[in-house]
Design a protein around this motif. Structure first.
Motif, PDB file in Angstrom:
ATOM      1  N   ILE A 137       0.830  -1.200   0.000  1.00 24.98           N
ATOM      2  CA  ILE A 137       0.000   0.000   0.000  1.00 24.98           C
ATOM      3  C   ILE A 137       0.866   1.253   0.000  1.00 24.98           C
ATOM      4  O   ILE A 137       0.523   2.261  -0.595  1.00 24.98           O
ATOM      5  N   GLN A 138       2.037   1.163   0.629  1.00 23.94           N
ATOM      6  CA  GLN A 138       2.986   2.273   0.637  1.00 23.94           C
ATOM      7  C   GLN A 138       3.782   2.356  -0.660  1.00 23.94           C
ATOM      8  O   GLN A 138       4.681   3.174  -0.764  1.00 23.94           O
ATOM      9  N   GLN A 139       3.483   1.490  -1.611  1.00 25.97           N
ATOM     10  CA  GLN A 139       4.094   1.441  -2.946  1.00 25.97           C
ATOM     11  C   GLN A 139       5.579   1.121  -2.901  1.00 25.97           C
ATOM     12  O   GLN A 139       6.373   1.634  -3.685  1.00 25.97           O
ATOM     13  N   LYS A 140       5.962   0.268  -1.997  1.00 29.55           N
ATOM     14  CA  LYS A 140       7.324  -0.258  -1.939  1.00 29.55           C
ATOM     15  C   LYS A 140       7.237  -1.719  -2.379  1.00 29.55           C
ATOM     16  O   LYS A 140       7.057  -2.616  -1.570  1.00 29.55           O
ATOM     17  N   MET A 141       7.350  -1.926  -3.674  1.00 31.31           N
ATOM     18  CA  MET A 141       7.013  -3.231  -4.245  1.00 31.31           C
ATOM     19  C   MET A 141       8.012  -4.332  -3.903  1.00 31.31           C
ATOM     20  O   MET A 141       7.618  -5.466  -3.630  1.00 31.31           O
ATOM     21  N   VAL A 142       9.302  -4.044  -3.926  1.00 29.84           N
ATOM     22  CA  VAL A 142      10.289  -5.104  -3.672  1.00 29.84           C
ATOM     23  C   VAL A 142      10.161  -5.640  -2.248  1.00 29.84           C
ATOM     24  O   VAL A 142      10.083  -6.862  -2.053  1.00 29.84           O
ATOM     25  N   PRO A 143      10.130  -4.788  -1.215  1.00 23.17           N
ATOM     26  CA  PRO A 143       9.925  -5.345   0.131  1.00 23.17           C
ATOM     27  C   PRO A 143       8.578  -6.044   0.283  1.00 23.17           C
ATOM     28  O   PRO A 143       8.471  -7.037   1.009  1.00 23.17           O
ATOM     29  N   ALA A 144       7.557  -5.556  -0.408  1.00 24.15           N
ATOM     30  CA  ALA A 144       6.238  -6.183  -0.319  1.00 24.15           C
ATOM     31  C   ALA A 144       6.268  -7.595  -0.888  1.00 24.15           C
ATOM     32  O   ALA A 144       5.749  -8.536  -0.280  1.00 24.15           O
ATOM     33  N   VAL A 145       6.880  -7.742  -2.054  1.00 23.91           N
ATOM     34  CA  VAL A 145       6.968  -9.074  -2.664  1.00 23.91           C
ATOM     35  C   VAL A 145       7.791 -10.008  -1.793  1.00 23.91           C
ATOM     36  O   VAL A 145       7.441 -11.184  -1.613  1.00 23.91           O
ATOM     37  N   LEU A 146       8.876  -9.507  -1.212  1.00 23.69           N
ATOM     38  CA  LEU A 146       9.705 -10.349  -0.345  1.00 23.69           C
ATOM     39  C   LEU A 146       8.956 -10.774   0.913  1.00 23.69           C
ATOM     40  O   LEU A 146       9.069 -11.922   1.352  1.00 23.69           O
TER      41      LEU A 146
END
Length: 99
Positions: free
Chosen positions: A68-77
């Motif tokens: 939701i914070q648009q930090k895709m790499v940490p989200a996917v991890l």
């Protein structure tokens, strides 16, 4: 020169394919075998137990919050880590690892 490299790679690929041996996955250890106590404690009691379920779900929720914070790499991890924790017993068995 380029054709030789392609030919050499094709020959090496064929040799490796023909020389491959049978792959066998090990099953979870049975009572009394080597590593059973460690496997039982880490996989059955921790990862498959309440701690693993809570850790997996919290990791997935953290991944959604970070997404939701648009930090895709940490989200996917985070999401991938949660799925790996939830399915750890199947992953360990399929890789043939005995702790």
């Amino acid at each position: 020169m380029h054709k030789r490299k392609v030919l050499l790679m094709a020959v090496v690929a064929m040799i490796v394919t023909l020389a491959a041996s049978q792959a066998m996955a090990l099953v979870a250890p049975v009572a009394g075998s080597f590593g059973f106590e460690a496997y039982d404690f880490f996989i059955n009691n921790i990862l498959k137990g309440p701690f693993g379920a809570i850790a997996g779900v919290l990791s997935i929720i953290a991944g959604v919050v970070v997404m939701i914070q648009q930090k895709m790499v940490p989200a996917v991890l985070c999401i991938l880590g949660g799925v790996l924790v939830i399915n750890s017993d199947k992953i360990v068995t399929s890789l043939g690892m005995i702790i």
